[in-house]
Design a protein around this motif. Structure first.
Motif, short mmCIF file in Angstrom:
data_model
loop_
_atom_site.label_atom_id
_atom_site.label_comp_id
_atom_site.label_asym_id
_atom_site.label_seq_id
_atom_site.Cartn_x
_atom_site.Cartn_y
_atom_site.Cartn_z
N ILE A 1 0.85 -1.19 0.00
CA ILE A 1 0.00 0.00 0.00
C ILE A 1 0.89 1.23 0.00
CG2 ILE A 1 -1.75 1.32 1.25
CD1 ILE A 1 -2.68 -1.31 2.51
N PHE A 2 0.63 2.13 -0.94
CA PHE A 2 1.28 3.44 -0.95
C PHE A 2 0.30 4.45 -0.38
CE2 PHE A 2 3.38 1.13 -4.43
CZ PHE A 2 4.71 1.28 -4.06
N SER A 3 0.73 5.16 0.66
CA SER A 3 -0.17 6.07 1.37
C SER A 3 0.28 7.52 1.24
CB SER A 3 -0.25 5.70 2.85
OG SER A 3 -0.74 4.39 3.03
N THR A 4 -0.69 8.40 1.03
CA THR A 4 -0.47 9.84 1.13
C THR A 4 -1.46 10.37 2.15
OG1 THR A 4 -2.06 10.43 -0.60
CG2 THR A 4 0.18 9.89 -1.31
N GLU A 5 -1.47 11.67 2.36
CA GLU A 5 -2.41 12.25 3.32
C GLU A 5 -3.85 12.09 2.86
OE1 GLU A 5 -1.37 16.28 4.02
OE2 GLU A 5 0.52 15.80 5.04
N GLU A 6 -4.06 11.96 1.56
CA GLU A 6 -5.42 11.96 1.03
C GLU A 6 -5.91 10.60 0.57
OE1 GLU A 6 -5.46 14.82 -2.06
OE2 GLU A 6 -5.24 16.55 -0.72
N VAL A 7 -5.01 9.70 0.20
CA VAL A 7 -5.47 8.47 -0.43
C VAL A 7 -4.50 7.33 -0.14
CG1 VAL A 7 -4.27 8.90 -2.61
CG2 VAL A 7 -6.34 7.50 -2.61
N GLU A 8 -5.06 6.11 -0.13
CA GLU A 8 -4.26 4.90 -0.07
C GLU A 8 -4.40 4.17 -1.39
OE1 GLU A 8 -5.35 2.35 3.11
OE2 GLU A 8 -4.13 3.40 4.60
N THR A 9 -3.26 3.79 -1.97
CA THR A 9 -3.26 3.03 -3.22
C THR A 9 -2.78 1.62 -2.95
OG1 THR A 9 -2.77 5.03 -4.50
CG2 THR A 9 -2.35 2.90 -5.56
N HIS A 10 -3.64 0.65 -3.24
CA HIS A 10 -3.29 -0.75 -3.03
C HIS A 10 -2.61 -1.26 -4.31
CE1 HIS A 10 -5.61 -1.55 0.76
NE2 HIS A 10 -6.10 -0.37 0.39
N ALA A 11 -1.28 -1.22 -4.31
CA ALA A 11 -0.53 -1.62 -5.50
C ALA A 11 -0.52 -3.13 -5.68
CB ALA A 11 0.90 -1.09 -5.41
N LEU A 12 -0.46 -3.87 -4.57
CA LEU A 12 -0.49 -5.33 -4.59
C LEU A 12 -1.41 -5.83 -3.49
CD1 LEU A 12 3.32 -6.16 -5.03
CD2 LEU A 12 1.57 -6.25 -6.82
#
Length: 251
Positions: free
Chosen positions: A27-38
Motif C-alpha cells: 500500500i502506498f499512502s499519502t495524506e489523502e489516499v491509499e493506493t493498493h498496489a499489490l
C-alpha cells in the motif's frame, strides 16, 4: 532437497524453491489516499524456472519486481528468499543479498556513462573483496556470454541501445546470482534488438539461470516457462507457455 516420492534413481529431482511469497500486499499512502498496489500475492519460483509477470500498465508488475529484488518492502505478507525470511534482514544484509544473489536488468540500461563497458560490468564485483585477476576473469566471461567482449574498452555512448542492454545483462549475471530480475528489458529497444535481448535471456536460462521478467508484450511472455498475469494488483491467472512460438513468428 530430495523429495521422497518412491521414484527410481535417475528420475527428475524436484527443484529447490528460491522465492516464496505468501499473502504479500503493498500500500502506498499519502495524506489523502491509499493506493493498493499489490493485494494477497502468492507466488513460488523454483530454481531454474523462467517466469514472466504480465499485465497492463499500472497493474503492479514493477512494484512486485521491486519487492522481489529487495528494493522495496511489502506492507503485508511474507517473503522467503532461498530459505531466508527477508523481513529479518537488516539494511546492510539486504544490500549484500542484492549485490550477491540478485541480478537486475532495467528498461533504461542504467550504465554509468564515464565508465567503460568492462568497468560497468566489473562494478558489482568491486564490493566482493575479490582479487583483480579474478574480477577480470569473471568480467570477460560475462561479456563473452552476451557477445560484447570485443567492446570492453568502449563507453556506453559508443554503443547502440541493444548493445547497451547486452552489457547491462552481463553486469547482472557477472556474479552468478541466484535469480535474474528483468523489468521490461526490451522497453527501450526496437523490435530487432528486443528480439536479440530476449534470445539472450533464453540462452542464459537454458544455461541454468533462474529468470523472472516483467513484460507487457505477450510475444515476449512466450519465452518463459509460465506467466503470472496481474490485474489491479492481484494475480488473476497463471498459464504455462507453449514451447513453440511458431504461431506468432509467422504472423
Amino acid at each position: 532437497m530430495l523429495k521422497d516420492t518412491g521414484q527410481s534413481e535417475g528420475d527428475a529431482v524436484e527443484a529447490q524453491t528460491l522465492i516464496l511469497l505468501s499473502g504479500v500486499g503493498k500500500i502506498f499512502s499519502t495524506e489523502e489516499v491509499e493506493t493498493h498496489a499489490l493485494s494477497n500475492i502468492h507466488l513460488e519460483i523454483k530454481e531454474g524456472e523462467y517466469v514472466a509477470v504480465a499485465g497492463p500498465s499500472g497493474c503492479g508488475k514493477s512494484t512486485l519486481l521491486a519487492i522481489l529484488g529487495l528494493l522495496d518492502s511489502p506492507t503485508a505478507g511474507s517473503y522467503v528468499l532461498n530459505g531466508n525470511p527477508v523481513t529479518k534482514l537488516s539494511q546492510a544484509e539486504r544490500a549484500r543479498v542484492r549485490n550477491r544473489e540478485i541480478g537486475f536488468v532495467f528498461q533504461s540500461f542504467n550504465l554509468i556513462g564515464d565508465l567503460t563497458v568492462f568497468e560497468n560490468v566489473e562494478l558489482p564485483l568491486t564490493y566482493w573483496n575479490m582479487k583483480a585477476a579474478e574480477r577480470k576473469q569473471k568480467v570477460l566471461a560475462a561479456l563473452e556470454k552476451v557477445g560484447m567482449a570485443h567492446r570492453g574498452k568502449h563507453l556506453p555512448s559508443q554503443l547502440s541501445g541493444g548493445q547497451q542492454q547486452r552489457v547491462a545483462v552481463a553486469r547482472a549475471v557477472v556474479g552468478q546470482p541466484l535469480i535474474l530480475l528483468a523489468d521490461e528489458p526490451t522497453g527501450n529497444l526496437d523490435s530487432a534488438n528486443g528480439e536479440t535481448v530476449m534470445e539472450l535471456l533464453r540462452d542464459l536460462h537454458r544455461g541454468g539461470t533462474t529468470v523472472c521478467m516483467v513484460t507487457h508484450d505477450p510475444r515476449y511472455a512466450l519465452y518463459a516457462d509460465r506467466t503470472i498475469h496481474l490485474f489491479d494488483g492481484r494475480i488473476v491467472e497463471e498459464s504455462a507457455e507453449e514451447k513453440s512460438r511458431s504461431s506468432w513468428e509467422v504472423a
